[in-house]
Design a protein around this motif. Structure first.
Motif, PDB file in Angstrom:
ATOM      1  N   ALA A  74      35.577  17.944  38.336  1.00  0.00           N
ATOM      2  CA  ALA A  74      34.823  18.811  38.087  1.00  0.00           C
ATOM      3  C   ALA A  74      34.450  19.159  36.942  1.00  0.00           C
ATOM      4  CB  ALA A  74      34.645  19.898  38.708  1.00  0.00           C
ATOM      5  N   ILE A  75      35.327  19.446  35.585  1.00  0.00           N
ATOM      6  CA  ILE A  75      35.020  19.748  34.085  1.00  0.00           C
ATOM      7  C   ILE A  75      34.147  19.654  34.020  1.00  0.00           C
ATOM      8  CG2 ILE A  75      36.469  20.603  32.189  1.00  0.00           C
ATOM      9  CD1 ILE A  75      38.345  21.799  33.788  1.00  0.00           C
ATOM     10  N   LYS A  76      34.690  17.546  34.193  1.00  0.00           N
ATOM     11  CA  LYS A  76      34.293  16.470  33.379  1.00  0.00           C
ATOM     12  C   LYS A  76      32.622  16.502  33.623  1.00  0.00           C
ATOM     13  CE  LYS A  76      34.866  11.425  32.627  1.00  0.00           C
ATOM     14  NZ  LYS A  76      35.170  10.591  32.736  1.00  0.00           N
ATOM     15  N   GLU A  77      32.001  16.480  35.078  1.00  0.00           N
ATOM     16  CA  GLU A  77      30.851  16.596  35.316  1.00  0.00           C
ATOM     17  C   GLU A  77      30.027  17.711  35.047  1.00  0.00           C
ATOM     18  OE1 GLU A  77      30.970  16.250  39.773  1.00  0.00           O
ATOM     19  OE2 GLU A  77      32.283  13.461  39.445  1.00  0.00           O
ATOM     20  N   SER A  78      30.525  18.900  34.667  1.00  0.00           N
ATOM     21  CA  SER A  78      29.732  19.980  34.112  1.00  0.00           C
ATOM     22  C   SER A  78      29.695  19.904  32.511  1.00  0.00           C
ATOM     23  CB  SER A  78      30.417  21.348  35.079  1.00  0.00           C
ATOM     24  OG  SER A  78      32.049  21.572  34.187  1.00  0.00           O
ATOM     25  N   SER A  79      30.040  19.162  32.220  1.00  0.00           N
ATOM     26  CA  SER A  79      30.359  18.913  31.085  1.00  0.00           C
ATOM     27  C   SER A  79      29.141  18.227  30.374  1.00  0.00           C
ATOM     28  CB  SER A  79      31.840  19.139  29.878  1.00  0.00           C
ATOM     29  OG  SER A  79      32.280  17.932  30.406  1.00  0.00           O
ATOM     30  N   GLY A  80      29.043  17.329  31.318  1.00  0.00           N
ATOM     31  CA  GLY A  80      28.709  16.164  30.446  1.00  0.00           C
ATOM     32  C   GLY A  80      27.518  15.368  31.109  1.00  0.00           C
TER      33      GLY A  80
END
Length: 80
Positions: A74-80
């Motif tokens: 989820a963090i990866k999707e929101s940042s990239g």
């Protein structure tokens, strides 16, 4: 307070209004054992206390590894 919380949890679980996973129960038992070990056995060295805390942290990471993966995704999707 602890007894009233335990009673409420038992009643809510029996009424099927609350579900407690087995991993939460394992987690609570590990935490209680860690606290008893920490306080009851009078571990005096900081190094030994750090090793015990590190071992407990590893067990928690293993118990919640699926949730940790979901969090990182989820963090990866929101940042990239």
């Amino acid at each position: 307070y602890l007894i009233s919380v335990a009673i409420c949890v038992i009643v809510l679980c029996r009424m099927k209004l609350m579900v407690i996973s087995a991993r939460f129960i394992v987690s609570a038992v590990i935490m209680a054992a860690g606290v008893m070990l920490w306080r009851g056995m009078e571990i005096h060295t900081v190094a030994l206390k750090t090793i015990v805390a590190f071992c407990i942290a590893i067990v928690y990471c293993h118990l919640y590894r699926k949730d940790i993966k979901i969090l990182f995704l989820a963090i990866k999707e929101s940042s990239g």
